[in-house]
Structure formats: C-alpha cells, structure tokens
Design a protein around this motif. Sequence first.
Motif: not given
Length: 355
Positions: A56-58, A61-69, A144-147
């Motif tokens: 819910l709070f993804a 959260l301090p995550l890298h962009p999940y789609a950035q290559q 981590l972000s993609r999961t």
Amino acid sequence: MTIAINRKKNKEQGKNEFNQDMKSASLAADAWRRLKKNKMAYIGFWIMVVYLSVGLFAPVLPLHPYAQQNTDHAYLPPSLRPAGEVELEARKAYFEKVMSKEGRTAYNEKEAAEIAAIEQENKTNPEQQRRYVLGTDSLGRDMLSRTIYGGRISMMIGLIGTVTALLIGIIVGAVAGYAGGATDSILMRFVDIMYGLPYMLIVIIMMAIAGRNVAILFIAIALVSWLTIARVVRGQVMSLKNTEFILAARSMGAGSWHIILHHLIPNTLGIIIAYAALSLPEFIMSESFLSFLGLGVSAPLASWGSLISDGVQGMQLYPWCLLVPAITMTVFLFAMNFLGDGVRDAFDPQSKNRV
C-alpha cells in the motif's frame, strides 16, 4: 431466598454469582480471541499485514523506480555495497577468467579502458552509488522494487477476484437457498454447467484473444470463481431459513430481501470470511500460472508470476532473479493458508474446545 435475589440483581448489573463483572463478547471478538491462540494463524495474520502495508505504501517508500532500466547494472548480485563497486568487481572477475583462458597475466588495451571508464563513472555518476539489496534483472532493474510492485499487482488481482466471487456467489447462493423450488433448480443447474467448463482453458483463450490486459485478467479470473461460495452459502441458507428467528421475522411482515440481507447472510458471515481467506491465495496462484505462461500482466508492469517466469530463464547463472519473487510469493501464500485455516476454526462453533 436472599441468594436468589442477589443472583438476579447481579445478573441485571452484569455480574456473576461471585460478584465479578461479566463482559459480553461479540462473534468477532470471540473469533479473534481464538485466532490468537492459533500461533501459526496469528503469525500468518501479521505477515499478511506487513505485505499489505508495504504494498500500500510502496509509492512513498525510498525505492528505485521499478521500470527504470540501466543495462550497465544488468544482473548485479544482491549486495549492500554501491552498484558501481559491484559492477567493477564483476567486470574484473570476468576479465580474469578471460585472461586465464587466453594465458595472459595483464589486461589488454580494451579491457583496461573499460575498467578505467567504470572507475571514472563511479566518481561522477550518482546512479553508481545505488544499492541493490536484492540484485537486478537482465535490464538492470531493481529486483526489490519490482518484487514489491509485482506483489501489489498480484495481491490486487487476488483481492478483486475474491471480492467478485463473494458478491456474485453470496447473492446467487442466498437467493437459490431461500427461494427453493424452480429458482433453486435453475440457478444450481447453471452452476453445474459452469462447473463443467474447462476453466483454465477458457481463461487462456480469453487472454489470447483479448490481449494481455489487466482488466481482462480480472474478468477472466473472476469468471467462475463464485461457484463454490454460491453452493456453500446456499447450503447454509437452506439450513437456516426454517429456524425460529427467520419464522419470527417472516411473521412480522419482513420481506424476502430483508430477511436475506439482514438475517441470513449475517449468520453465514463466519464461513464467508473463512472462504475469502482461503480463496485469495488461489486467485494469486491462478494469476501466477497465467503470467508464467506469458498470458498475464504485460511489461512494464510485473507480477510475482511474471517475475518468476523471467527468472527461470537464467536461474543457473543468476538465481536471485528467480529466488527473490519465488520466496516472497511462497511466504505470502503459506501465511494466507495458515490464516485461512485459523479463521475457519475461529468462526467454527465446533472448534471452541479445540483452539
């Protein structure tokens, strides 16, 4: 005589014969108390809370962009060190294998230039300071972000499938069980026909014709997911519709829909909640199976099933691409199954002496 009067007085004041306060417990409070005694179900509940909270709070959260290559960071192993250091170490290890095979003891000009370029980029490019705790995939995307974002999709599909199954199944089952006669026969024969259809084959055909669309995936999974709950609710309603409180409501002029919505369905709530807890992992497994076949969520979105499908292709060289989503999904499914069993026992009156 005095003792009888005191007992009556204490009962009116909510006290027992020892003058102790008596607290009434609702069905939900009693079920929660028994659920907490089931250790595995209680642990499963908190694991589910953690998963749902992270999903819910993804976005915050301090995550890298999940789609950035970033192809320079492709297939980096899990590490707490900066990505530039891990990349440099991986390239040096690769060049050492090449030198050993060719019988050299020093880098050639091209290899030395590449290592120097990575070292220089580590000093100037902020992206080289990223840390991929769970590694990266073939396109350099953070696992981590993609999961986490894949879990959002999988859990949302499971939740929508469960809610759809409950809405349709409860209505159909309650109406069939309460009305009986021709209405019951028609609805149940329709359910029998739907049961006879090859469910997964129909879902695969729908996804192949309509394309890999999340909305179509929702419809396909929810297509016949309501059949079991419809039969369960029908059986419960049939056992309740001739009880005293239903006859009393009918004698007071309550209509059929009022009785169904306010008396019958609330009294089947326990088994409905138990079914919901047990069916949610089934829908996630169905979505994962479709995604594994390439008929599920399409890029750039991902789900646990699509991540596992991608990880299988390089599992021998890059096992983290498979293990990360597979372990994450497995833990969630185990937690939901334990929780579902615990909820079923907690709402089962016959289990009060067992839990």
